[in-house]
Design a protein around this motif. Structure first.
Motif, PDB file in Angstrom:
ATOM      1  N   HIS A  61       0.827  -1.208   0.000  1.00  0.00           N
ATOM      2  CA  HIS A  61       0.000   0.000   0.000  1.00  0.00           C
ATOM      3  C   HIS A  61       0.862   1.260   0.000  1.00  0.00           C
ATOM      4  CE1 HIS A  61      -4.164  -1.563   1.546  1.00  0.00           C
ATOM      5  NE2 HIS A  61      -3.776  -2.131   0.430  1.00  0.00           N
ATOM      6  N   ILE A  62       0.480   2.202  -0.849  1.00  0.00           N
ATOM      7  CA  ILE A  62       1.148   3.507  -0.946  1.00  0.00           C
ATOM      8  C   ILE A  62       0.051   4.557  -1.060  1.00  0.00           C
ATOM      9  CG2 ILE A  62       2.700   4.944  -2.356  1.00  0.00           C
ATOM     10  CD1 ILE A  62       3.646   2.167  -3.635  1.00  0.00           C
ATOM     11  N   ARG A 115      -9.193   2.122   0.660  1.00  0.00           N
ATOM     12  CA  ARG A 115      -8.787   3.524   0.537  1.00  0.00           C
ATOM     13  C   ARG A 115      -9.174   4.305   1.787  1.00  0.00           C
ATOM     14  NH1 ARG A 115     -11.953   7.871  -1.736  1.00  0.00           N
ATOM     15  NH2 ARG A 115     -10.637   9.656  -2.290  1.00  0.00           N
ATOM     16  N   GLU A 116     -10.386   4.075   2.272  1.00  0.00           N
ATOM     17  CA  GLU A 116     -10.861   4.781   3.453  1.00  0.00           C
ATOM     18  C   GLU A 116     -10.015   4.420   4.681  1.00  0.00           C
ATOM     19  OE1 GLU A 116     -15.247   5.989   4.493  1.00  0.00           O
ATOM     20  OE2 GLU A 116     -14.877   3.984   5.305  1.00  0.00           O
ATOM     21  N   LYS A 117      -9.704   3.126   4.798  1.00  0.00           N
ATOM     22  CA  LYS A 117      -8.873   2.642   5.905  1.00  0.00           C
ATOM     23  C   LYS A 117      -7.514   3.329   5.891  1.00  0.00           C
ATOM     24  CE  LYS A 117      -9.175  -2.034   7.640  1.00  0.00           C
ATOM     25  NZ  LYS A 117      -9.055  -3.470   7.326  1.00  0.00           N
ATOM     26  N   SER A 118      -6.934   3.438   4.690  1.00  0.00           N
ATOM     27  CA  SER A 118      -5.626   4.037   4.535  1.00  0.00           C
ATOM     28  C   SER A 118      -5.652   5.525   4.899  1.00  0.00           C
ATOM     29  CB  SER A 118      -5.153   3.844   3.095  1.00  0.00           C
ATOM     30  OG  SER A 118      -3.799   3.536   3.054  1.00  0.00           O
ATOM     31  N   PHE A 161      -7.130  12.236  -2.586  1.00  0.00           N
ATOM     32  CA  PHE A 161      -6.465  11.107  -1.922  1.00  0.00           C
ATOM     33  C   PHE A 161      -6.619   9.824  -2.728  1.00  0.00           C
ATOM     34  CE2 PHE A 161      -6.371   7.512   1.091  1.00  0.00           C
ATOM     35  CZ  PHE A 161      -5.105   7.702   1.621  1.00  0.00           C
ATOM     36  N   CYS A 162      -5.508   9.189  -2.931  1.00  0.00           N
ATOM     37  CA  CYS A 162      -5.485   8.026  -3.795  1.00  0.00           C
ATOM     38  C   CYS A 162      -4.644   6.926  -3.141  1.00  0.00           C
ATOM     39  CB  CYS A 162      -4.835   8.470  -5.116  1.00  0.00           C
ATOM     40  SG  CYS A 162      -4.932   7.252  -6.393  1.00  0.00           S
ATOM     41  N   LEU A 163      -5.155   5.706  -3.170  1.00  0.00           N
ATOM     42  CA  LEU A 163      -4.398   4.558  -2.657  1.00  0.00           C
ATOM     43  C   LEU A 163      -3.841   3.787  -3.852  1.00  0.00           C
ATOM     44  CD1 LEU A 163      -3.557   2.497  -0.403  1.00  0.00           C
ATOM     45  CD2 LEU A 163      -5.820   1.449  -0.714  1.00  0.00           C
ATOM     46  N   LEU A 164      -2.528   3.536  -3.814  1.00  0.00           N
ATOM     47  CA  LEU A 164      -1.926   2.688  -4.841  1.00  0.00           C
ATOM     48  C   LEU A 164      -1.670   1.324  -4.216  1.00  0.00           C
ATOM     49  CD1 LEU A 164       0.783   5.123  -6.337  1.00  0.00           C
ATOM     50  CD2 LEU A 164      -1.555   4.723  -7.160  1.00  0.00           C
ATOM     51  N   VAL A 165      -2.006   0.280  -4.948  1.00  0.00           N
ATOM     52  CA  VAL A 165      -1.766  -1.081  -4.472  1.00  0.00           C
ATOM     53  C   VAL A 165      -0.867  -1.788  -5.480  1.00  0.00           C
ATOM     54  CG1 VAL A 165      -2.811  -3.265  -3.754  1.00  0.00           C
ATOM     55  CG2 VAL A 165      -4.031  -1.114  -3.350  1.00  0.00           C
TER      56      VAL A 165
END
Lengths: 203, 203
Positions: A61-62, A115-118, A161-165
């Protein structure tokens, strides 16, 4: 079920967890460099922060701002390589894989939850940067300060806000203390489960 | 005359020299990550050692083994991006440019001299690795030791020794302590002399 995939621990994961543990006294031990391919075909490279593994998996996760150039680049070419050098234990991990971009428009409920968790896992101070001016654009205001922006800590992820996996398919491990190098390569079986093989190679 | 090019000091160079100075107590301060584009179009990323600037210029010297995959990659796409994070001063330099590969077959006398200089500037221990087995290939001998190989310190560069010279055309500087970011972009004038412009951008 997506969540069940990859529950068999990848053989390089314990090496990485050990490196994180033995370098944990260093703030920068969670920083790595992520290479992508730019829209002009030239490579791009920047330092990012490791935000942990996706539960029961070997996916990285980033967090990032979806207004940065890397988003454009990853839409153009979804492959990336992490180079992670641990300065105290002299270990390098080169982790290559495909990156999934998860922003607020993602249709997958599980991904939106991730995404929300991150978002909530990151500090309020680091959340504030997603409310700042567009990264990489010319700086207009001289004295704009993050502290001037207020953010309700209970509010969920903002649009930027963006989550990269990153889902790794190859890992190259190098230990400069004992001069050992191991290459881990994955293949998918008929059920879509990743199988890892490893081989010692010359450093 | 190649040697005369780039004698006007690039505006980012002093920032980099300052960072090197203020982080010089850390062995890893001369390590950076170099991203290239693989022959399959996917990015590659690895840690390398900064070997100094070419005299009177802003070109970066890197030593490498010409049997490594990066040589193949750079022949395919000569562009690279260095990501250099200084762990003590919290500064990042992203240095993008074209890479010149200088091995023993290079027809340019000046370049061959640069390669020879770089060879003799590195320790005998680090020269020995160029006599070792092919990097990245499966490890055959379990107990092969570098110490078993002898090398006459007066002998010039061996075939596998390769000097990479990165000629930067763009530098992105980020200071995480004061949250400043500056982008430096170069253009060539009619005489082929590089001119740098800079702009403050949002971090």
């Amino acid at each position: 079920m997506k969540k069940g995939m990859g529950t068999i621990t990848a053989p390089w994961k314990q090496l990485l967890l050990n490196a994180l543990e033995s370098n944990s006294h260093l703030k920068h031990s969670s920083y790595f460099q992520l290479a992508t391919v730019g829209c002009n075909g030239r490579p791009s490279n920047r330092t990012l922060v490791f935000r942990g593994f996706q539960e029961s998996s070997d996916k990285f996760h980033i967090n990032t701002d979806n207004r940065t150039l890397k988003i454009e680049e990853l839409k153009h070419c979804p492959f990336a390589e992490i180079c992670w050098y641990f300065t105290d234990s002299w270990e390098q991990f080169r982790i290559s894989g495909r990156v999934d971009i998860i922003d607020g428009s993602n249709p997958d409920t599980f991904k939106l939850q991730q995404r929300e968790k991150s978002w909530f896992a990151s500090s309020v101070k680091s959340r504030l940067q997603y409310l700042g001016p567009n990264p990489g654009l010319p700086r207009i205001s001289e004295h704009q300060s993050e502290e001037e922006v207020r953010l309700d800590p209970s509010i969920g992820p903002v649009a930027a806000f963006c989550l990269l996996v990153l889902d790794p398919d190859q890992v190259d491990y190098l230990n400069l203390k004992n001069n050992e190098r191991v290459k881990f390569i994955s293949t998918l079986d008929v059920n879509g489960v990743k199988n890892w093989t490893s081989e010692r190679i010359n450093p």
